[in-house]
Scaffold this motif. Structure first.
Motif, PDB file in Angstrom:
ATOM      1  N   LYS A 127       0.827  -1.209   0.000  1.00  0.00           N
ATOM      2  CA  LYS A 127       0.000   0.000   0.000  1.00  0.00           C
ATOM      3  C   LYS A 127       0.859   1.256   0.000  1.00  0.00           C
TER       4      LYS A 127
ATOM      5  N   PHE B 236      -7.022   6.177   3.102  1.00  0.00           N
ATOM      6  CA  PHE B 236      -7.705   4.892   3.022  1.00  0.00           C
ATOM      7  C   PHE B 236      -8.878   4.863   3.982  1.00  0.00           C
TER       8      PHE B 236
ATOM      9  N   GLY C 210     -11.576   2.343   3.191  1.00  0.00           N
ATOM     10  CA  GLY C 210     -12.293   1.123   2.857  1.00  0.00           C
ATOM     11  C   GLY C 210     -11.807  -0.036   3.701  1.00  0.00           C
ATOM     12  N   SER C 211     -12.131  -1.207   3.275  1.00  0.00           N
ATOM     13  CA  SER C 211     -11.721  -2.413   3.973  1.00  0.00           C
ATOM     14  C   SER C 211     -11.262  -3.427   2.936  1.00  0.00           C
ATOM     15  N   ILE C 212     -10.087  -3.982   3.155  1.00  0.00           N
ATOM     16  CA  ILE C 212      -9.584  -5.031   2.275  1.00  0.00           C
ATOM     17  C   ILE C 212      -9.272  -6.241   3.140  1.00  0.00           C
TER      18      ILE C 212
ATOM     19  N   ALA D  35     -15.928  -7.365  -4.606  1.00  0.00           N
ATOM     20  CA  ALA D  35     -16.299  -6.064  -4.043  1.00  0.00           C
ATOM     21  C   ALA D  35     -17.730  -6.161  -3.532  1.00  0.00           C
TER      22      ALA D  35
ATOM     23  N   TRP E 156     -17.393   0.527   0.385  1.00  0.00           N
ATOM     24  CA  TRP E 156     -17.090  -0.751  -0.235  1.00  0.00           C
ATOM     25  C   TRP E 156     -16.119  -1.562   0.625  1.00  0.00           C
ATOM     26  N   ARG E 157     -16.270  -2.859   0.570  1.00  0.00           N
ATOM     27  CA  ARG E 157     -15.307  -3.782   1.173  1.00  0.00           C
ATOM     28  C   ARG E 157     -14.828  -4.704   0.066  1.00  0.00           C
ATOM     29  N   TYR E 158     -13.505  -4.905   0.027  1.00  0.00           N
ATOM     30  CA  TYR E 158     -12.898  -5.727  -1.011  1.00  0.00           C
ATOM     31  C   TYR E 158     -12.307  -6.964  -0.357  1.00  0.00           C
TER      32      TYR E 158
ATOM     33  N   GLU F  61     -10.153   0.669  -4.191  1.00  0.00           N
ATOM     34  CA  GLU F  61     -10.512   1.429  -2.992  1.00  0.00           C
ATOM     35  C   GLU F  61     -10.340   2.923  -3.239  1.00  0.00           C
TER      36      GLU F  61
ATOM     37  N   ASN G 101     -13.066   4.321  -5.634  1.00  0.00           N
ATOM     38  CA  ASN G 101     -14.460   4.240  -5.203  1.00  0.00           C
ATOM     39  C   ASN G 101     -14.719   4.839  -3.824  1.00  0.00           C
ATOM     40  N   ARG G 102     -13.787   5.634  -3.328  1.00  0.00           N
ATOM     41  CA  ARG G 102     -14.004   6.316  -2.046  1.00  0.00           C
ATOM     42  C   ARG G 102     -15.212   7.238  -2.156  1.00  0.00           C
TER      43      ARG G 102
END
Length: 178
Positions: free
Chosen positions: A2, A15, A17-19, A37, A44-46, A70, A73-74
């Motif tokens: 990252k 950041f 989101g959630s990965i 996704a 969103w969560r990936y 991520e 699509n924030r």
């Protein structure tokens, strides 16, 4: 991975989101890696579904794509914005060329390669070897043959990396690619 993606894109870490990474046993009936996704009320969560034995470059490639998703699509409560293949492959090629094996730790192994060049153009040259880079139309709309043929895909990767390198070198501060 990252922090290197953020460095390459010249953007700050925002950041939100959630990965999640899910490992599963190797199975020839499933693809070696996929990104799922899922939209929630807060974003969103990936989920990266990766076989437990894959080449390290596939792990990097899949992670880069999830990170780019991520970023793209924030705050997007609507339909998922896909990442163009040229962007994910360009960033991945630069990242692997500049950071190499240091991106993915391995037990009982030294990561630093003192012989490795940090020059991103070395990675690009390795992919394009004596061939002219592809134009934007070919990058934006790759043919099935280009994606499925290893030799042509290496040219695509090198061309995409050159394009991303050019875009980021044109930046004037606050994240030209962000």
């Amino acid at each position: 991975i990252k922090s290197e993606v953020l460095r390459i894109l010249k953007i700050e870490d925002r950041f939100n989101g959630s990965i999640v990474v899910r490992l599963y046993p190797a199975d020839k009936r499933r693809p070696p890696s996929t990104i799922v996704a899922t939209q929630f009320a807060d974003g969103w969560r990936y989920t990266l579904e990766i076989q437990d034995r894959v080449h390290w470059t596939l792990l990097v490639r899949t992670t880069v794509e999830a990170l780019l998703l991520e970023i793209a699509n924030r705050g997007n409560g609507g339909q998922l914005n896909p990442i163009p293949l040229w962007l994910s492959e360009g960033v991945t090629t630069l990242l692997i060329g500049e950071s190499s094996r240091e991106l993915v730790p391995q037990l009982n192994r030294e990561f630093k390669d003192s012989n490795r060049s940090m020059d991103p153009l070395v990675a690009i040259a390795a992919k394009t070897v004596g061939r002219s880079p592809l134009g934007f139309d070919a990058l934006a709309f790759p043919t099935d043959a280009m994606v499925n043929d290893t030799n042509q895909f290496q040219l695509f990767q090198g061309s995409a990396a050159l394009f991303v390198h050019h875009l980021r070198s044109k930046g004037g501060g606050s994240g030209s690619l962000g």
